[in-house]
Design a protein around this motif. Structure first.
Motif, mmCIF file in Angstrom:
data_model
loop_
_atom_site.group_PDB
_atom_site.id
_atom_site.type_symbol
_atom_site.label_atom_id
_atom_site.label_comp_id
_atom_site.label_asym_id
_atom_site.label_seq_id
_atom_site.Cartn_x
_atom_site.Cartn_y
_atom_site.Cartn_z
ATOM 1 N N ALA A 126 0.830 -1.205 0.000
ATOM 2 C CA ALA A 126 0.000 0.000 0.000
ATOM 3 C C ALA A 126 0.864 1.254 0.000
ATOM 4 O O ALA A 126 0.536 2.251 -0.663
ATOM 5 C CB ALA A 126 -0.937 -0.016 1.205
ATOM 6 N N ALA A 127 1.970 1.213 0.742
ATOM 7 C CA ALA A 127 2.877 2.363 0.780
ATOM 8 C C ALA A 127 3.521 2.586 -0.586
ATOM 9 O O ALA A 127 3.686 3.732 -1.028
ATOM 10 C CB ALA A 127 3.946 2.154 1.850
ATOM 11 N N LEU A 128 3.885 1.502 -1.283
ATOM 12 C CA LEU A 128 4.472 1.618 -2.616
ATOM 13 C C LEU A 128 3.469 2.202 -3.606
ATOM 14 O O LEU A 128 3.833 3.023 -4.458
ATOM 15 C CB LEU A 128 4.942 0.248 -3.111
ATOM 16 C CG LEU A 128 6.405 -0.111 -2.851
ATOM 17 C CD1 LEU A 128 6.672 -1.553 -3.255
ATOM 18 C CD2 LEU A 128 7.348 0.835 -3.575
ATOM 19 N N LYS A 129 2.220 1.783 -3.475
ATOM 20 C CA LYS A 129 1.177 2.322 -4.358
ATOM 21 C C LYS A 129 1.021 3.824 -4.130
ATOM 22 O O LYS A 129 0.895 4.600 -5.081
ATOM 23 C CB LYS A 129 -0.142 1.601 -4.105
ATOM 24 C CG LYS A 129 -1.264 2.020 -5.035
ATOM 25 C CD LYS A 129 -2.519 1.197 -4.792
ATOM 26 C CE LYS A 129 -3.643 1.613 -5.743
ATOM 27 N NZ LYS A 129 -4.884 0.820 -5.506
ATOM 28 N N ARG A 130 1.046 4.234 -2.858
ATOM 29 C CA ARG A 130 0.940 5.664 -2.576
ATOM 30 C C ARG A 130 2.167 6.409 -3.090
ATOM 31 O O ARG A 130 2.060 7.503 -3.632
ATOM 32 C CB ARG A 130 0.778 5.919 -1.076
ATOM 33 C CG ARG A 130 0.469 7.391 -0.806
ATOM 34 C CD ARG A 130 0.592 7.789 0.647
ATOM 35 N NE ARG A 130 -0.373 7.111 1.491
ATOM 36 C CZ ARG A 130 -0.495 7.348 2.797
ATOM 37 N NH1 ARG A 130 0.294 8.259 3.377
ATOM 38 N NH2 ARG A 130 -1.375 6.695 3.522
ATOM 39 N N ALA A 131 3.355 5.812 -2.909
ATOM 40 C CA ALA A 131 4.587 6.437 -3.394
ATOM 41 C C ALA A 131 4.534 6.643 -4.900
ATOM 42 O O ALA A 131 4.925 7.702 -5.408
ATOM 43 C CB ALA A 131 5.795 5.583 -3.022
ATOM 44 N N ALA A 132 4.033 5.646 -5.619
ATOM 45 C CA ALA A 132 3.920 5.769 -7.073
ATOM 46 C C ALA A 132 2.986 6.915 -7.443
ATOM 47 O O ALA A 132 3.273 7.705 -8.358
ATOM 48 C CB ALA A 132 3.416 4.449 -7.662
ATOM 49 N N GLY A 133 1.880 7.023 -6.746
ATOM 50 C CA GLY A 133 0.938 8.113 -7.004
ATOM 51 C C GLY A 133 1.544 9.469 -6.715
ATOM 52 O O GLY A 133 1.330 10.435 -7.473
ATOM 53 N N LEU A 135 4.789 10.290 -6.809
ATOM 54 C CA LEU A 135 5.787 10.618 -7.826
ATOM 55 C C LEU A 135 5.118 11.070 -9.123
ATOM 56 O O LEU A 135 5.584 12.012 -9.783
ATOM 57 C CB LEU A 135 6.694 9.413 -8.081
ATOM 58 C CG LEU A 135 7.584 8.974 -6.907
ATOM 59 C CD1 LEU A 135 8.446 7.785 -7.307
ATOM 60 C CD2 LEU A 135 8.461 10.114 -6.402
ATOM 61 N N ALA A 136 4.024 10.417 -9.468
ATOM 62 C CA ALA A 136 3.289 10.830 -10.666
ATOM 63 C C ALA A 136 2.709 12.231 -10.485
ATOM 64 O O ALA A 136 2.712 13.043 -11.418
ATOM 65 C CB ALA A 136 2.176 9.828 -10.968
ATOM 66 N N GLU A 137 2.230 12.522 -9.272
ATOM 67 C CA GLU A 137 1.678 13.852 -8.983
ATOM 68 C C GLU A 137 2.744 14.935 -9.120
ATOM 69 O O GLU A 137 2.439 16.084 -9.444
ATOM 70 C CB GLU A 137 1.090 13.870 -7.570
ATOM 71 C CG GLU A 137 0.351 15.133 -7.222
ATOM 72 C CD GLU A 137 -0.161 15.144 -5.786
ATOM 73 O OE1 GLU A 137 -0.639 16.194 -5.342
ATOM 74 O OE2 GLU A 137 -0.069 14.098 -5.104
ATOM 75 N N VAL A 143 7.209 5.917 -13.519
ATOM 76 C CA VAL A 143 7.296 5.839 -12.060
ATOM 77 C C VAL A 143 7.782 4.470 -11.586
ATOM 78 O O VAL A 143 8.554 4.370 -10.623
ATOM 79 C CB VAL A 143 5.924 6.187 -11.438
ATOM 80 C CG1 VAL A 143 5.896 5.849 -9.963
ATOM 81 C CG2 VAL A 143 5.620 7.663 -11.653
ATOM 82 N N ALA A 144 7.340 3.400 -12.241
ATOM 83 C CA ALA A 144 7.746 2.052 -11.823
ATOM 84 C C ALA A 144 9.262 1.899 -11.856
ATOM 85 O O ALA A 144 9.863 1.296 -10.952
ATOM 86 C CB ALA A 144 7.080 1.004 -12.713
ATOM 87 N N THR A 145 9.895 2.445 -12.893
ATOM 88 C CA THR A 145 11.359 2.392 -12.991
ATOM 89 C C THR A 145 12.005 3.278 -11.934
ATOM 90 O O THR A 145 13.010 2.907 -11.311
ATOM 91 C CB THR A 145 11.813 2.827 -14.395
ATOM 92 O OG1 THR A 145 11.241 1.954 -15.364
ATOM 93 C CG2 THR A 145 13.330 2.785 -14.518
ATOM 94 N N LEU A 146 11.431 4.460 -11.711
ATOM 95 C CA LEU A 146 11.991 5.382 -10.712
ATOM 96 C C LEU A 146 11.988 4.784 -9.316
ATOM 97 O O LEU A 146 12.927 4.981 -8.545
ATOM 98 C CB LEU A 146 11.194 6.692 -10.704
ATOM 99 C CG LEU A 146 11.533 7.736 -11.767
ATOM 100 C CD1 LEU A 146 10.615 8.935 -11.629
ATOM 101 C CD2 LEU A 146 12.985 8.170 -11.651
ATOM 102 N N LEU A 147 10.944 4.041 -8.977
ATOM 103 C CA LEU A 147 10.863 3.446 -7.646
ATOM 104 C C LEU A 147 12.013 2.476 -7.394
ATOM 105 O O LEU A 147 12.441 2.287 -6.250
ATOM 106 C CB LEU A 147 9.521 2.722 -7.465
ATOM 107 C CG LEU A 147 8.289 3.622 -7.330
ATOM 108 C CD1 LEU A 147 7.019 2.777 -7.385
ATOM 109 C CD2 LEU A 147 8.330 4.421 -6.028
ATOM 110 N N GLN A 148 12.524 1.871 -8.457
ATOM 111 C CA GLN A 148 13.629 0.910 -8.325
ATOM 112 C C GLN A 148 15.000 1.560 -8.497
ATOM 113 O O GLN A 148 16.030 0.917 -8.310
ATOM 114 C CB GLN A 148 13.467 -0.199 -9.376
ATOM 115 C CG GLN A 148 12.178 -0.998 -9.252
ATOM 116 C CD GLN A 148 12.041 -1.684 -7.909
ATOM 117 O OE1 GLN A 148 13.016 -2.245 -7.394
ATOM 118 N NE2 GLN A 148 10.848 -1.628 -7.329
ATOM 119 N N ALA A 149 15.011 2.837 -8.845
ATOM 120 C CA ALA A 149 16.269 3.530 -9.120
ATOM 121 C C ALA A 149 16.916 4.043 -7.834
ATOM 122 O O ALA A 149 16.269 4.169 -6.784
ATOM 123 C CB ALA A 149 16.023 4.689 -10.077
#
Length: 211
Positions: A126-133, A135-137, A143-149
């Motif tokens: 759930a935290a990862l889903k919020r983080a993705a949102g 970053l997109a905001e 965003v999926a690649t950025l989360l792993q960078a």
């Protein structure tokens, strides 16, 4: 009533410094939903004033006078555990150099979710889903690649957007922006300033902007 009221704040430097005080009897107010700018030359005590609000003054530097009231509570006299709970949740800060503020050995996803999970009882997914949102905001792409960078794999503008995402992740009432465009090119500076202004309006935050 002011959300943040700094009154006669004095910050002392350690013995042997080039002067005894970093800031002397500083007073200012930030009202709800208001943007207030502190403008001053390098070394005038702007950043240390911001760090005093956050309870993050460096070792050997201390607030020796005055008060910092946040919603009526004096931050200079709150216990460390209360201040820790406030950071991020009530008051958040964007730092000058995101490369120095971000942990170089942790992925972006780990760093954004770590702050969220430190304050909320929420699963990693759930935290990862919020983080993705978040970053997109901030206007970030892929965003999926950025989360792993890792931080060194991002541009300066991307890193600063990540820092802003972390700062607003818990919905703080006061955002402190400490020279957030210093290390960026002129075009990116304008984009970051526009982003902060949009977030302030949308989230109805107060902003203390240092430049």
């Amino acid at each position: 009533m002011a959300l943040l009221a700094i009154s006669n704040l004095t910050i002392a430097l350690p013995p042997g410094a080039d002067r005894p005080l970093a800031a002397e009897e500083v007073s200012l107010e930030v009202k709800p939903k208001e943007i207030v700018c502190i403008v001053g030359e390098s070394g005038s005590g702007k950043s240390l004033t911001a760090h005093a609000v956050m309870g993050l003054l460096p070792r050997g530097i201390a607030a020796t006078g005055g008060s910092i009231l946040f919603d009526g509570a004096d931050l200079l006299r709150e216990p460390p555990d209360v201040l820790r709970r406030r950071r991020g949740r009530d008051i958040a800060m964007i730092f000058q150099d995101p490369m120095a503020a971000l942990n170089p050995v942790l992925t972006i996803g780990r760093q954004v979710t770590e702050q969220i999970r430190a304050h909320e009882d929420i699963s990693e997914a759930a935290a990862l889903k919020r983080a993705a949102g978040l970053l997109a905001e901030m206007g970030l792409k892929d965003v999926a690649t950025l989360l792993q960078a890792y931080p060194h794999q991002l541009s300066g503008g991307q890193r600063q957007r990540v820092m802003i995402a972390m700062a607003v992740s818990l919905g703080p009432r006061l955002l402190i922006a400490d020279e957030p465009t210093t290390a960026l090119d002129v075009t990116t500076q304008a984009q970051i300033l526009k982003l902060i202004r949009r977030l302030q309006a949308e989230r109805e935050m107060s902003v203390l902007f240092i430049t």
